[in-house]
Enzyme design. Sequence first.
Site, PDB file in Angstrom:
ATOM      1  N   TYR A  71      -0.936   8.314  -2.662  1.00 56.44           N
ATOM      2  CA  TYR A  71      -1.143   7.973  -4.067  1.00 56.44           C
ATOM      3  C   TYR A  71      -2.335   8.714  -4.670  1.00 56.44           C
ATOM      4  O   TYR A  71      -2.370   8.970  -5.869  1.00 56.44           O
ATOM      5  CB  TYR A  71      -1.386   6.471  -4.213  1.00 56.44           C
ATOM      6  CG  TYR A  71      -0.147   5.605  -4.256  1.00 56.44           C
ATOM      7  CD1 TYR A  71       1.113   6.111  -3.938  1.00 56.44           C
ATOM      8  CD2 TYR A  71      -0.233   4.273  -4.610  1.00 56.44           C
ATOM      9  CE1 TYR A  71       2.232   5.317  -3.970  1.00 56.44           C
ATOM     10  CE2 TYR A  71       0.884   3.451  -4.659  1.00 56.44           C
ATOM     11  CZ  TYR A  71       2.118   3.977  -4.334  1.00 56.44           C
ATOM     12  OH  TYR A  71       3.228   3.179  -4.377  1.00 56.44           O
ATOM     13  N   GLY A  72      -3.334   9.010  -3.861  1.00 60.35           N
ATOM     14  CA  GLY A  72      -4.585   9.528  -4.385  1.00 60.35           C
ATOM     15  C   GLY A  72      -4.491  10.856  -5.094  1.00 60.35           C
ATOM     16  O   GLY A  72      -5.403  11.219  -5.846  1.00 60.35           O
ATOM     17  N   CYS A  80      -4.433  -1.606  -1.921  1.00 65.48           N
ATOM     18  CA  CYS A  80      -4.589  -0.178  -2.185  1.00 65.48           C
ATOM     19  C   CYS A  80      -5.517  -0.049  -3.379  1.00 65.48           C
ATOM     20  O   CYS A  80      -5.211  -0.559  -4.460  1.00 65.48           O
ATOM     21  CB  CYS A  80      -3.228   0.451  -2.479  1.00 65.48           C
ATOM     22  SG  CYS A  80      -3.286   2.169  -3.049  1.00 65.48           S
ATOM     23  N   ASN A  81      -6.651   0.622  -3.199  1.00 74.46           N
ATOM     24  CA  ASN A  81      -7.591   0.768  -4.300  1.00 74.46           C
ATOM     25  C   ASN A  81      -7.012   1.572  -5.450  1.00 74.46           C
ATOM     26  O   ASN A  81      -7.194   1.222  -6.623  1.00 74.46           O
ATOM     27  CB  ASN A  81      -8.875   1.426  -3.802  1.00 74.46           C
ATOM     28  CG  ASN A  81      -9.705   0.509  -2.944  1.00 74.46           C
ATOM     29  OD1 ASN A  81      -9.549   0.477  -1.721  1.00 74.46           O
ATOM     30  ND2 ASN A  81     -10.598  -0.249  -3.549  1.00 74.46           N
ATOM     31  N   THR A  82      -6.316   2.663  -5.129  1.00 72.26           N
ATOM     32  CA  THR A  82      -5.766   3.503  -6.186  1.00 72.26           C
ATOM     33  C   THR A  82      -4.759   2.733  -7.023  1.00 72.26           C
ATOM     34  O   THR A  82      -4.825   2.730  -8.261  1.00 72.26           O
ATOM     35  CB  THR A  82      -5.113   4.758  -5.587  1.00 72.26           C
ATOM     36  OG1 THR A  82      -6.086   5.500  -4.850  1.00 72.26           O
ATOM     37  CG2 THR A  82      -4.542   5.642  -6.679  1.00 72.26           C
ATOM     38  N   GLU A 112      -3.903   8.000   8.739  1.00 75.72           N
ATOM     39  CA  GLU A 112      -2.485   7.869   9.072  1.00 75.72           C
ATOM     40  C   GLU A 112      -2.196   8.511  10.426  1.00 75.72           C
ATOM     41  O   GLU A 112      -1.463   7.955  11.252  1.00 75.72           O
ATOM     42  CB  GLU A 112      -1.632   8.522   7.981  1.00 75.72           C
ATOM     43  CG  GLU A 112      -1.661   7.820   6.630  1.00 75.72           C
ATOM     44  CD  GLU A 112      -0.612   6.734   6.504  1.00 75.72           C
ATOM     45  OE1 GLU A 112       0.416   6.808   7.202  1.00 75.72           O
ATOM     46  OE2 GLU A 112      -0.832   5.806   5.691  1.00 75.72           O
ATOM     47  N   CYS A 119     -11.140   3.062  -0.309  1.00 74.80           N
ATOM     48  CA  CYS A 119      -9.725   3.270   0.007  1.00 74.80           C
ATOM     49  C   CYS A 119      -9.444   2.429   1.229  1.00 74.80           C
ATOM     50  O   CYS A 119     -10.204   2.477   2.205  1.00 74.80           O
ATOM     51  CB  CYS A 119      -9.434   4.745   0.284  1.00 74.80           C
ATOM     52  SG  CYS A 119      -7.754   5.054   0.939  1.00 74.80           S
ATOM     53  N   THR A 120      -8.380   1.657   1.191  1.00 72.14           N
ATOM     54  CA  THR A 120      -8.128   0.736   2.305  1.00 72.14           C
ATOM     55  C   THR A 120      -7.804   1.465   3.600  1.00 72.14           C
ATOM     56  O   THR A 120      -7.876   0.866   4.675  1.00 72.14           O
ATOM     57  CB  THR A 120      -6.999  -0.248   1.961  1.00 72.14           C
ATOM     58  OG1 THR A 120      -5.820   0.476   1.558  1.00 72.14           O
ATOM     59  CG2 THR A 120      -7.434  -1.189   0.838  1.00 72.14           C
ATOM     60  N   HIS A 121      -7.448   2.734   3.532  1.00 70.84           N
ATOM     61  CA  HIS A 121      -7.253   3.496   4.765  1.00 70.84           C
ATOM     62  C   HIS A 121      -8.559   3.673   5.541  1.00 70.84           C
ATOM     63  O   HIS A 121      -8.556   3.742   6.780  1.00 70.84           O
ATOM     64  CB  HIS A 121      -6.698   4.890   4.455  1.00 70.84           C
ATOM     65  CG  HIS A 121      -5.222   4.947   4.228  1.00 70.84           C
ATOM     66  ND1 HIS A 121      -4.641   4.571   3.051  1.00 70.84           N
ATOM     67  CD2 HIS A 121      -4.202   5.342   5.049  1.00 70.84           C
ATOM     68  CE1 HIS A 121      -3.330   4.740   3.135  1.00 70.84           C
ATOM     69  NE2 HIS A 121      -3.037   5.201   4.339  1.00 70.84           N
ATOM     70  N   ASP A 172       0.856  -1.180   0.000  1.00 70.99           N
ATOM     71  CA  ASP A 172       0.000   0.000   0.000  1.00 70.99           C
ATOM     72  C   ASP A 172       0.893   1.231   0.000  1.00 70.99           C
ATOM     73  O   ASP A 172       2.112   1.142   0.223  1.00 70.99           O
ATOM     74  CB  ASP A 172      -0.923  -0.005   1.225  1.00 70.99           C
ATOM     75  CG  ASP A 172      -1.919   1.151   1.230  1.00 70.99           C
ATOM     76  OD1 ASP A 172      -2.344   1.571   0.140  1.00 70.99           O
ATOM     77  OD2 ASP A 172      -2.262   1.644   2.319  1.00 70.99           O
ATOM     78  N   SER A 173       0.274   2.388  -0.206  1.00 67.77           N
ATOM     79  CA  SER A 173       1.030   3.641  -0.124  1.00 67.77           C
ATOM     80  C   SER A 173       1.377   3.981   1.311  1.00 67.77           C
ATOM     81  O   SER A 173       2.345   4.689   1.581  1.00 67.77           O
ATOM     82  CB  SER A 173       0.218   4.782  -0.735  1.00 67.77           C
ATOM     83  OG  SER A 173      -0.998   4.969  -0.013  1.00 67.77           O
TER      84      SER A 173
END
Length: 265
Positions: free
Chosen positions: A43-44, A75-77, A153, A189-191, A11-12
């Site tokens: 990344y977004g 990571c979706n993006t 984050e 978004c996985t976040h 992931d980012s």
Amino acid sequence: MTDPRPLLFFDSGVGGLSVLAPTRAILPHAPIVYAADNAFFPYGVKSEEEIAGRVPVLLGRLTERYRPRLVVIACNTASTIALDPVRAALDIPVVGTVPAIRPAALASQTRVIGVLGTDATVRQPYVDRLAAEHAADCTVLRHGSAALVALAEADLRGEDTPDAAYAAVLAGLLDQPGGDRMDSVALACTHFPLIADRLAAIAPRPLSFVDGGPGIARRVAWLTRDQSWPTAPVPGIAVFTGPIDPTPAFLEHLAGFGLDRTARL
């Protein structure tokens, strides 16, 4: 003999932990390498060309170093932009992350659903196709938020994050035409599953927040169904492309996901 090869999650930042958690629940003895491209975070807000050029190269380096049995682009993006190039570059299974539009539509009674992701994800044609295939009878509202990624984050680092900041993000969906009838939100978004409880707490009415983590975990388990695992849990490692602030809260959170060591790529 047991197979020591790990599962590699990418992931980012820390968002992919929301995919790692349900995977560990199904495969508790799986060795784990969690890789975060924090040097290029987030990344977004990056261009498609930047992500498509960077992700396959990074995953090639990580695969050479850690020799995983399978890669999860958590990571979706990155998945919506770089999944095909990564699969072409690697000779092991690669699992992508799909925005949870189908389960959001299945959960909706009002037939108005939201898709909350990054700016890069919500504008992808892939999201159009998913909506057409799985939510054709729904009004699909979209909102991209880099701010919510940063909030997730910060929350993992143990920082205070105000309710007003979450409310402002959710208003990006609720204030759209039809937002007053929205009852289900796909966290694309996985976040975002990491702070879904905060979104639910500030929502002006009950909303169903759904994500793809459990489905991805089941896919990983199926793809590795005939493989062997260590007989006991193995400490995982979190790998970062850039410097991190190893606060006690941050390290404690990583340890809670089974990641007991950190390293730099």
